[in-house]
Scaffold this active site. Structure first.
Site, PDB file in Angstrom:
ATOM      1  N   CYS B  86       0.822  -1.199   0.000  1.00 27.26           N
ATOM      2  CA  CYS B  86       0.000   0.000   0.000  1.00 27.26           C
ATOM      3  C   CYS B  86       0.866   1.262   0.000  1.00 27.26           C
ATOM      4  O   CYS B  86       1.546   1.521  -0.972  1.00 27.26           O
ATOM      5  CB  CYS B  86      -0.986  -0.039   1.167  1.00 27.26           C
ATOM      6  SG  CYS B  86      -2.371   1.090   0.953  1.00 27.26           S
ATOM      7  N   HIS B 200      -3.636  -5.552   0.857  1.00 25.70           N
ATOM      8  CA  HIS B 200      -3.012  -5.809   2.160  1.00 25.70           C
ATOM      9  C   HIS B 200      -3.027  -7.295   2.523  1.00 25.70           C
ATOM     10  O   HIS B 200      -3.940  -7.739   3.229  1.00 25.70           O
ATOM     11  CB  HIS B 200      -3.770  -5.049   3.248  1.00 25.70           C
ATOM     12  CG  HIS B 200      -3.541  -3.580   3.248  1.00 25.70           C
ATOM     13  ND1 HIS B 200      -2.524  -2.977   3.949  1.00 25.70           N
ATOM     14  CD2 HIS B 200      -4.200  -2.583   2.614  1.00 25.70           C
ATOM     15  CE1 HIS B 200      -2.566  -1.674   3.760  1.00 25.70           C
ATOM     16  NE2 HIS B 200      -3.576  -1.406   2.952  1.00 25.70           N
ATOM     17  N   GLU B 202      -1.371  -8.740   4.733  1.00 28.22           N
ATOM     18  CA  GLU B 202      -1.242  -8.880   6.193  1.00 28.22           C
ATOM     19  C   GLU B 202      -2.591  -8.758   6.902  1.00 28.22           C
ATOM     20  O   GLU B 202      -2.708  -9.055   8.079  1.00 28.22           O
ATOM     21  CB  GLU B 202      -0.219  -7.871   6.735  1.00 28.22           C
ATOM     22  CG  GLU B 202      -0.728  -6.468   7.027  1.00 28.22           C
ATOM     23  CD  GLU B 202      -0.898  -5.590   5.784  1.00 28.22           C
ATOM     24  OE1 GLU B 202      -0.840  -6.115   4.658  1.00 28.22           O
ATOM     25  OE2 GLU B 202      -1.111  -4.375   5.957  1.00 28.22           O
TER      26      GLU B 202
END
Lengths: 80, 224
Positions: B86, B200, B202
């Site tokens: 990002c 993302h 994660e």
């Protein structure tokens, strides 16, 4: 001297903000508008009397930081 | 396996990223941007998501001059593995470590939702646990995720298999949330040691939170 830097998206790069502003202007019945581009203006004072040196400095500022030359063009104006 | 995670003023995904890599068994360290070195034992350096320097001027534009970025550039140029997620992707393009640039989303809206992605090239350490054509479900959360590269640059990306992921729908059909050129969601450098993506992974580590497709992506880094 005073420096004005205008940064805008390159001609071939779609400017979504410009498009949105254009639509808004049309909805206000300004039907004579075309080619709207939204850019940004960076204004500062430069402690430099040599115009050539000032231009070289500001060009370097634009290349390194003020514009992303992958997508943006810049125009420099020096005012004494 | 040591993962070092960069933190600028305004970074806000460093602890999620740390949690994700810890859950996969990695040692982690969060590195403040004033550091002038990358820890010697670093196996993977992550530029985490967020809004470094408030996105002032352009996303990632100020972060690239942080003291740590010179060390990051040196680390990347000597073959070290770097992942930008990002805002991290934006920082890496601004720093010239990845090709192209990220513009304002075409809709001008901030987008925050799950999105499907198609694996385009898995011949790299990041995606080698996946197959080309695999579809993963990963959250996106960005205002400036509209990937731009000129025609010559795009040709080069295709020629060198540098396109990692493209946005798509559940079935893998083209679906472009932000106006990115060819629906590109992530790219790597020619040498395939610097990776960047807007989504993302994660945030996709647990089924309970909507998807755990991020596990296979991040695991790729942990086997070396």
């Amino acid at each position: 001297m005073k420096v004005i830097v205008n940064v805008s998206l390159k001609a071939g790069v779609l400017d979504s903000q410009g498009k949105a502003v254009h639509h808004a202007l049309e909805s206000l019945h300004f039907n004579n508008v075309s080619n709207v581009r939204v850019g940004k203006q960076i204004i500062f004072n430069l402690d430099e009397s040599d115009e050539k040196k000032a231009m070289a400095d500001v060009t370097k500022m634009c290349e390194d930081l003020l514009a992303n030359t992958v997508i943006e063009d810049y125009a420099i104006e020096l005012i004494k | 396996m040591k993962v070092t995670i960069l933190q600028f003023p305004g970074t806000n995904c460093e602890y999620d990223t740390q949690h994700a890599f810890k859950s996969l068994g990695a040692n982690t360290e969060i590195l403040w941007h004033k550091s002038e070195v990358v820890p010697k034992d670093t196996d993977l350096l992550v530029v985490a998501g967020g809004f470094s320097y408030g996105d002032y001027l352009r996303s990632g534009a100020i972060a690239k001059f942080s003291p740590v970025m010179q060390a990051v550039t040196k680390y990347a140029k000597s073959g070290g593995k770097v992942l930008g997620i990002c805002n991290g992707f934006q920082v890496l393009t601004e720093a010239g470590l990845l090709p192209g640039a990220l513009k304002r989303n075409e809709s001008l809206h901030f987008l925050s939702k799950h999105h499907h992605l198609k694996v385009v090239n898995n011949d790299n350490i990041f995606l080698e646990k996946l197959h080309n054509g695999d579809i993963v479900n990963i959250p996106i959360a960005h205002h400036d995720g509209n990937y731009y590269i000129d025609e010559d640059g795009l040709k080069e990306l295709y020629e060198n298999n540098q396109i990692l992921l493209k946005y798509c729908d559940e079935e893998g059909n083209d679906k472009n949330p932000n106006g990115s050129v060819d629906s590109i969601a992530g790219v790597c450098n020619k040498e395939k040691n610097v990776f960047g993506l807007m989504p993302h992974p994660e945030r996709a580590m647990e089924k309970l939170l909507g998807s755990n497709d991020g596990i296979k992506m991040l695991q790729g880094f942990l086997q070396a």
